[in-house]
Design a protein around this motif. Structure first.
Motif, mmCIF file in Angstrom:
data_model
loop_
_atom_site.group_PDB
_atom_site.id
_atom_site.type_symbol
_atom_site.label_atom_id
_atom_site.label_comp_id
_atom_site.label_asym_id
_atom_site.label_seq_id
_atom_site.Cartn_x
_atom_site.Cartn_y
_atom_site.Cartn_z
ATOM 1 N N GLY A 20 0.960 -1.194 0.025
ATOM 2 C CA GLY A 20 0.080 0.106 -0.188
ATOM 3 C C GLY A 20 0.644 1.239 -0.035
ATOM 4 O O GLY A 20 0.671 1.996 -0.812
ATOM 5 N N VAL A 21 2.051 1.107 0.737
ATOM 6 C CA VAL A 21 2.764 2.331 0.984
ATOM 7 C C VAL A 21 3.478 2.660 -0.473
ATOM 8 O O VAL A 21 3.606 3.892 -0.978
ATOM 9 C CB VAL A 21 3.756 2.312 2.152
ATOM 10 C CG1 VAL A 21 4.968 3.195 1.900
ATOM 11 C CG2 VAL A 21 3.156 2.253 3.492
ATOM 12 N N SER A 22 3.688 1.373 -0.899
ATOM 13 C CA SER A 22 4.335 1.790 -2.320
ATOM 14 C C SER A 22 3.679 2.293 -3.588
ATOM 15 O O SER A 22 4.172 3.038 -4.339
ATOM 16 C CB SER A 22 5.178 0.329 -2.852
ATOM 17 O OG SER A 22 5.894 -0.172 -1.844
ATOM 18 N N THR A 23 2.421 1.788 -3.506
ATOM 19 C CA THR A 23 1.457 2.305 -4.415
ATOM 20 C C THR A 23 1.032 3.734 -4.419
ATOM 21 O O THR A 23 1.073 4.642 -5.258
ATOM 22 C CB THR A 23 0.110 1.423 -4.360
ATOM 23 O OG1 THR A 23 0.292 0.097 -4.459
ATOM 24 C CG2 THR A 23 -1.004 1.901 -5.210
ATOM 25 N N VAL A 24 1.076 4.323 -2.968
ATOM 26 C CA VAL A 24 0.876 5.647 -2.794
ATOM 27 C C VAL A 24 2.208 6.215 -3.248
ATOM 28 O O VAL A 24 2.075 7.265 -3.932
ATOM 29 C CB VAL A 24 0.559 5.852 -1.575
ATOM 30 C CG1 VAL A 24 0.431 7.483 -0.949
ATOM 31 C CG2 VAL A 24 -0.886 5.300 -1.070
ATOM 32 N N ALA A 25 3.489 5.944 -2.810
ATOM 33 C CA ALA A 25 4.524 6.471 -3.153
ATOM 34 C C ALA A 25 4.721 6.667 -4.544
ATOM 35 O O ALA A 25 5.347 7.661 -5.165
ATOM 36 C CB ALA A 25 5.718 5.788 -2.622
ATOM 37 N N ALA A 26 4.237 5.729 -5.364
ATOM 38 C CA ALA A 26 4.589 5.563 -6.966
ATOM 39 C C ALA A 26 3.532 6.890 -7.613
ATOM 40 O O ALA A 26 4.194 7.335 -8.557
ATOM 41 C CB ALA A 26 4.107 4.506 -7.667
ATOM 42 N N GLY A 27 2.601 7.309 -6.805
ATOM 43 C CA GLY A 27 1.779 8.481 -7.424
ATOM 44 C C GLY A 27 2.370 9.774 -6.880
ATOM 45 O O GLY A 27 1.868 10.728 -7.527
ATOM 46 N N VAL A 28 3.319 10.119 -6.166
ATOM 47 C CA VAL A 28 3.799 11.229 -5.565
ATOM 48 C C VAL A 28 5.084 11.645 -6.323
ATOM 49 O O VAL A 28 5.937 10.857 -6.690
ATOM 50 C CB VAL A 28 4.452 11.230 -4.206
ATOM 51 C CG1 VAL A 28 4.936 12.392 -3.665
ATOM 52 C CG2 VAL A 28 2.989 10.664 -3.359
ATOM 53 N N GLY A 29 5.026 12.744 -6.732
ATOM 54 C CA GLY A 29 6.159 13.263 -7.595
ATOM 55 C C GLY A 29 5.649 14.474 -8.503
ATOM 56 O O GLY A 29 4.547 15.111 -8.061
ATOM 57 N N PRO A 30 6.601 15.094 -9.458
ATOM 58 C CA PRO A 30 6.256 16.225 -10.285
ATOM 59 C C PRO A 30 4.912 16.138 -10.925
ATOM 60 O O PRO A 30 4.079 17.041 -11.300
ATOM 61 C CB PRO A 30 7.340 16.204 -11.062
ATOM 62 C CG PRO A 30 8.481 15.994 -10.366
ATOM 63 C CD PRO A 30 7.753 14.750 -9.654
ATOM 64 N N VAL A 31 4.593 15.043 -11.261
ATOM 65 C CA VAL A 31 3.484 14.568 -12.022
ATOM 66 C C VAL A 31 2.702 13.681 -11.150
ATOM 67 O O VAL A 31 2.932 12.383 -10.802
ATOM 68 C CB VAL A 31 3.631 13.827 -13.367
ATOM 69 C CG1 VAL A 31 2.506 13.286 -13.881
ATOM 70 C CG2 VAL A 31 4.567 14.661 -14.515
ATOM 71 N N ALA A 32 1.726 14.107 -10.550
ATOM 72 C CA ALA A 32 0.897 13.623 -9.390
ATOM 73 C C ALA A 32 0.034 12.302 -10.189
ATOM 74 O O ALA A 32 -0.616 12.665 -11.293
ATOM 75 C CB ALA A 32 0.151 14.498 -8.680
ATOM 76 N N ILE A 33 -0.250 11.070 -9.702
ATOM 77 C CA ILE A 33 -0.869 10.232 -10.229
ATOM 78 C C ILE A 33 -1.669 9.559 -9.040
ATOM 79 O O ILE A 33 -1.072 9.126 -8.257
ATOM 80 C CB ILE A 33 -0.009 8.950 -11.011
ATOM 81 C CG1 ILE A 33 1.037 9.705 -12.010
ATOM 82 C CG2 ILE A 33 -0.692 7.947 -11.655
ATOM 83 C CD1 ILE A 33 1.971 8.668 -12.416
ATOM 84 N N ASP A 34 -3.034 9.291 -9.485
ATOM 85 C CA ASP A 34 -3.800 8.701 -8.507
ATOM 86 C C ASP A 34 -3.559 7.308 -8.241
ATOM 87 O O ASP A 34 -3.114 6.648 -9.075
ATOM 88 C CB ASP A 34 -5.734 8.752 -9.120
ATOM 89 C CG ASP A 34 -6.277 8.377 -7.983
ATOM 90 O OD1 ASP A 34 -6.941 9.138 -7.294
ATOM 91 O OD2 ASP A 34 -6.551 7.065 -8.198
ATOM 92 N N ALA A 35 -3.684 7.236 -6.852
ATOM 93 C CA ALA A 35 -3.400 5.816 -6.419
ATOM 94 C C ALA A 35 -3.830 4.685 -7.038
ATOM 95 O O ALA A 35 -3.352 3.629 -7.406
ATOM 96 C CB ALA A 35 -3.622 5.532 -4.730
ATOM 97 N N LEU A 36 -5.078 4.879 -7.524
ATOM 98 C CA LEU A 36 -6.020 3.774 -8.179
ATOM 99 C C LEU A 36 -5.419 3.510 -9.701
ATOM 100 O O LEU A 36 -5.139 2.373 -10.102
ATOM 101 C CB LEU A 36 -7.430 4.150 -8.473
ATOM 102 C CG LEU A 36 -8.408 3.223 -9.160
ATOM 103 C CD1 LEU A 36 -8.367 1.893 -8.617
ATOM 104 C CD2 LEU A 36 -9.807 3.767 -9.321
#
Length: 365
Positions: A20-36
Motif C-alpha cells: 500500500g505504501v509503495s502504491t501511494v509513493a508511486a503516485g507522488v512526484g512532479p506529475v501526481a498520479i492517482d493511487a487507483l
C-alpha cells in the motif's frame, strides 16, 4: 500464539502495508498520479508464463542449437495513459523497489547487531562496515580506479565494506574466539580511523566534493531495477539465513556461557551472523550510500510492538524497515527540490530515538 505463526501474521500484515505504501509513493512526484491509476499500472505489469518459444537452430550449421524461451502475457489490461505507465514503471518503481530492499536489509542487520552485541546502541555500521564502504566510494570518486567486472563506485563501496568487516574480525579474534566486547571496541576504533581517511579524501576532492557529500548523505537517485533485484535477492537470502539462527540469538541475549549451556555453538553462530550482517549491510550501503537510523530505530520500535523474541522481531523489523525507507524517500522527493533520503531518516529518527530514551524503553533488549 506460537512465535513462528506470530511472525507469519505480522510479516503478512506488514508486507500488505508495504504494498500500500509503495502504491501511494508511486503516485507522488512532479506529475501526481492517482493511487487507483498506479494500482492499474502495477496490475498491467504482472506477467505470467503462457508457453514456450523456440529460436535459432538454423539448418546451415550443426553447432547452432535451438534455444528455448518462455512466452509471457499480462494477466489484465487496464486502460491507462502511456505517460503514466512510463513514469510509474520506468522512473518511480525502480527507486521504490530499491528503497524497500535497502530498508529491509538495514533493519534486519540492525536487529541482529543489537542482539549480537546485547547493546541497544548497536546498528549495522557498528563494526565499521558503512565507514569502509564510504572510504571505498569516496576513493573511487576522488581517484577513480579500475574495479573488476565494471562494478564502478558500487563495487568499490562493497569491497571497502567487506574488507573492513574482515579486518575488524581478524583484529578481535584470537585463538578461535571472538569476544563481543573486543569486536565492538575494534569496530569503534576502525570507524574512527576510516572517518579520518574519509575526511582527508573529502578535503582533497576538489571539484568532486559535491558528489562525495551527496553520496555520503545517502540517496536513491538514478536507480535501475536490476540493482533493486540483485540487492533484494541478496537481502532475502541472507535475512533468511539469519532467521535460521534466531533462536540462537535469543540464547545469546542471556550471555555466551548460558548459550553454550543450552547447546548453542557460540563462535560458529557469531561468525555466521556477523558475516551475513556485514554482507547485507555492505550491499545496501554500496547501492544507496550511508543511510543512518534505519537499522537503529526500526528494531527498537518493532520491539515495543512484538517483544524481544528474534523469531518474530527479525522478519517484522525487516518489513517495517522497508516501508519506513519508502516513506522517507517519498518525503525526500516530494518537495520543490529532491533531498538525499539520509537527511530525512536522520531528521525523523533522531527525535524518535530521543523520545524512546525519555521513556526508557531501550534499556533492555
Amino acid at each position: 500464539m506460537r512465535p513462528r505463526v506470530r511472525a507469519g501474521v505480522w510479516s503478512a500484515a506488514l508486507a500488505a502495508a508495504l504494498l500500500g505504501v509503495s502504491t501511494v509513493a508511486a503516485g507522488v512526484g512532479p506529475v501526481a498520479i492517482d493511487a487507483l491509476v498506479v494500482a492499474k499500472v502495477l496490475a498491467n505489469a504482472v506477467r505470467v508464463p503462457v508457453g514456450l518459444t523456440v529460436a535459432g537452430g538454423g539448418a546451415g550449421s550443426l553447432l547452432q542449437l535451438p534455444t528455448l524461451g518462455v512466452e509471457w502475457a499480462p494477466v489484465v489490461s487496464y486502460d491507462v495513459k502511456p505517460l503514466y505507465a512510463t513514469i510509474v514503471t520506468k522512473v518511480r518503481l525502480p527507486r521504490i523497489a530499491l528503497g524497500a530492499t535497502v530498508g529491509f536489509s538495514l533493519a534486519a542487520a540492525g536487529t541482529v547487531m543489537q542482539g549480537f552485541f546485547r547493546n541497544p546502541m548497536a546498528d549495522p555500521s557498528v563494526i565499521g562496515v558503512s565507514s569502509g564502504a564510504a572510504v571505498g566510494a569516496v576513493l573511487f570518486i576522488v581517484a577513480p580506479v579500475a574495479v573488476p567486472l565494471g562494478l564502478g563506485l558500487r563495487g568499490a563501496a562493497f569491497v571497502g565494506a567487506l574488507a573492513t568487516a574482515a579486518v575488524v574480525y581478524l583484529i578481535a579474534t584470537e585463538g578461535g574466539r571472538t569476544p563481543v566486547a573486543t569486536l565492538l571496541l575494534a569496530g569503534v576504533a576502525i570507524q574512527t580511523f576510516l572517518g579520518a581517511v574519509t575526511s582527508y579524501l573529502l578535503l582533497n576532492s576538489g571539484e568532486s566534493m559535491r558528489r562525495v557529500v551527496y553520496w555520503l548523505m545517502g540517496h536513491l537517485d538514478a536507480t535501475r531495477m536490476s540493482e533493486a533485484v540483485v540487492t533484494g535477492a541478496l537481502g532475502l537470502g541472507l535475512v533468511g539465513l539469519m532467521y535460521l539462527y534466531a533462536e540462537d540469538l535469543n540464547a545469546l541475549l542471556m550471555g555466551e556461557e548460558q548459550a553454550r549451556a543450552v547447546g548453542v555453538e557460540v563462535e560458529r553462530t557469531k561468525r555466521i551472523l556477523l558475516a551475513a550482517s556485514s554482507v547485507v549491510t555492505g550491499a545496501a550501503v554500496a547501492v544507496a550510500g550511508v543511510i543512518g537510523f534505519v537499522g537503529l530505530i526500526v528494531p527498537h520500535a518493532m520491539r515495543l510492538l512484538v517483544g524481544p523474541d528474534h523469531r518474530v522481531l527479525l522478519p517484522v523489523s525487516a518489513f517495517a524497515g522497508a516501508s519506513f525507507l519508502v516513506l522517507a524517500d517519498t518525503v525526500a522527493r516530494s518537495g520543490a527540490a529532491s533531498l538525499p533520503v539520509g537527511i530525512v531518516t536522520a531528521a525523523v529518527g533522531a527525535p524518535f530515538f530521543l523520545y524512546l530514551l525519555r521513556r526508557r524503553e531501550v534499556s533492555e533488549l
